[in-house]
Design a protein around this motif. Sequence first.
Motif, mmCIF file in Angstrom:
data_model
loop_
_atom_site.group_PDB
_atom_site.id
_atom_site.type_symbol
_atom_site.label_atom_id
_atom_site.label_comp_id
_atom_site.label_asym_id
_atom_site.label_seq_id
_atom_site.Cartn_x
_atom_site.Cartn_y
_atom_site.Cartn_z
ATOM 1 N N LEU A 5 0.821 -1.200 0.000
ATOM 2 C CA LEU A 5 0.000 0.000 0.000
ATOM 3 C C LEU A 5 0.863 1.261 0.000
ATOM 4 O O LEU A 5 0.602 2.204 -0.757
ATOM 5 C CB LEU A 5 -0.937 -0.006 1.210
ATOM 6 C CG LEU A 5 -1.862 1.195 1.351
ATOM 7 C CD1 LEU A 5 -2.861 1.227 0.210
ATOM 8 C CD2 LEU A 5 -2.561 1.161 2.680
ATOM 9 N N VAL A 6 1.906 1.279 0.808
ATOM 10 C CA VAL A 6 2.799 2.447 0.861
ATOM 11 C C VAL A 6 3.497 2.631 -0.480
ATOM 12 O O VAL A 6 3.602 3.760 -0.988
ATOM 13 C CB VAL A 6 3.813 2.306 2.016
ATOM 14 C CG1 VAL A 6 4.908 3.341 1.914
ATOM 15 C CG2 VAL A 6 3.107 2.412 3.360
ATOM 16 N N LEU A 7 3.979 1.545 -1.076
ATOM 17 C CA LEU A 7 4.625 1.646 -2.383
ATOM 18 C C LEU A 7 3.663 2.150 -3.450
ATOM 19 O O LEU A 7 4.036 2.971 -4.292
ATOM 20 C CB LEU A 7 5.197 0.287 -2.793
ATOM 21 C CG LEU A 7 6.507 -0.113 -2.138
ATOM 22 C CD1 LEU A 7 6.873 -1.545 -2.513
ATOM 23 C CD2 LEU A 7 7.608 0.841 -2.532
ATOM 24 N N ALA A 8 2.437 1.675 -3.432
ATOM 25 C CA ALA A 8 1.453 2.124 -4.415
ATOM 26 C C ALA A 8 1.173 3.617 -4.264
ATOM 27 O O ALA A 8 1.076 4.337 -5.264
ATOM 28 C CB ALA A 8 0.158 1.322 -4.257
ATOM 29 N N VAL A 9 1.083 4.094 -3.039
ATOM 30 C CA VAL A 9 0.832 5.518 -2.816
ATOM 31 C C VAL A 9 2.025 6.344 -3.277
ATOM 32 O O VAL A 9 1.860 7.371 -3.945
ATOM 33 C CB VAL A 9 0.509 5.779 -1.329
ATOM 34 C CG1 VAL A 9 0.537 7.262 -1.009
ATOM 35 C CG2 VAL A 9 -0.844 5.178 -0.966
ATOM 36 N N VAL A 10 3.244 5.907 -2.960
ATOM 37 C CA VAL A 10 4.441 6.645 -3.361
ATOM 38 C C VAL A 10 4.567 6.683 -4.884
ATOM 39 O O VAL A 10 4.831 7.738 -5.469
ATOM 40 C CB VAL A 10 5.699 6.039 -2.709
ATOM 41 C CG1 VAL A 10 6.961 6.600 -3.321
ATOM 42 C CG2 VAL A 10 5.685 6.289 -1.213
ATOM 43 N N ILE A 11 4.363 5.546 -5.535
ATOM 44 C CA ILE A 11 4.449 5.503 -7.004
ATOM 45 C C ILE A 11 3.341 6.353 -7.617
ATOM 46 O O ILE A 11 3.576 7.104 -8.569
ATOM 47 C CB ILE A 11 4.392 4.041 -7.499
ATOM 48 C CG1 ILE A 11 5.682 3.311 -7.104
ATOM 49 C CG2 ILE A 11 4.165 3.984 -8.996
ATOM 50 C CD1 ILE A 11 5.646 1.817 -7.334
ATOM 51 N N GLY A 12 2.137 6.267 -7.072
ATOM 52 C CA GLY A 12 1.028 7.053 -7.592
ATOM 53 C C GLY A 12 1.280 8.545 -7.462
ATOM 54 O O GLY A 12 1.043 9.317 -8.398
ATOM 55 N N LEU A 13 1.779 8.980 -6.323
ATOM 56 C CA LEU A 13 2.072 10.403 -6.147
ATOM 57 C C LEU A 13 3.237 10.840 -7.032
ATOM 58 O O LEU A 13 3.243 11.970 -7.528
ATOM 59 C CB LEU A 13 2.372 10.702 -4.680
ATOM 60 C CG LEU A 13 1.175 10.627 -3.734
ATOM 61 C CD1 LEU A 13 1.630 10.819 -2.305
ATOM 62 C CD2 LEU A 13 0.117 11.638 -4.107
ATOM 63 N N GLY A 14 4.197 9.963 -7.235
ATOM 64 C CA GLY A 14 5.307 10.291 -8.136
ATOM 65 C C GLY A 14 4.831 10.472 -9.562
ATOM 66 O O GLY A 14 5.241 11.418 -10.249
ATOM 67 N N LEU A 15 3.966 9.581 -10.011
ATOM 68 C CA LEU A 15 3.411 9.709 -11.364
ATOM 69 C C LEU A 15 2.546 10.964 -11.495
ATOM 70 O O LEU A 15 2.592 11.652 -12.517
ATOM 71 C CB LEU A 15 2.601 8.465 -11.719
ATOM 72 C CG LEU A 15 3.410 7.176 -11.900
ATOM 73 C CD1 LEU A 15 2.474 5.990 -12.083
ATOM 74 C CD2 LEU A 15 4.369 7.301 -13.068
ATOM 75 N N LEU A 16 1.784 11.252 -10.457
ATOM 76 C CA LEU A 16 0.963 12.458 -10.479
ATOM 77 C C LEU A 16 1.835 13.713 -10.543
ATOM 78 O O LEU A 16 1.534 14.649 -11.286
ATOM 79 C CB LEU A 16 0.062 12.508 -9.233
ATOM 80 C CG LEU A 16 -0.834 13.724 -9.109
ATOM 81 C CD1 LEU A 16 -1.855 13.755 -10.231
ATOM 82 C CD2 LEU A 16 -1.518 13.732 -7.754
#
Length: 57
Positions: free
Chosen positions: A37-48
Motif C-alpha cells: 500500500l505504501v509503495l502504491a501511494v508513493v508511485i502514484g504520487l510520483g506519477l501524479l
Amino acid sequence: MPSRLSPDDQQRVDQYLSAPQHQVERKPFRPWLLLLLVLAVVIGLGLLSRLLSQLVL
C-alpha cells in the motif's frame, strides 16, 4: 516487571480489560500488505507529480 498499581487498582484494571467490549477479535497484522500500500501511494504520487510538471512546463 511488578505492577506499580495497588492490588485493588490492579484488580479494577483487570476487571475492566476482561469486559466483553474489550475482547474484540482482530485480523492479524500483515506487513506485506502495508508495504504494498505504501509503495502504491508513493508511485502514484510520483506519477501524479510528473504529470503535473509536464502540464505546467
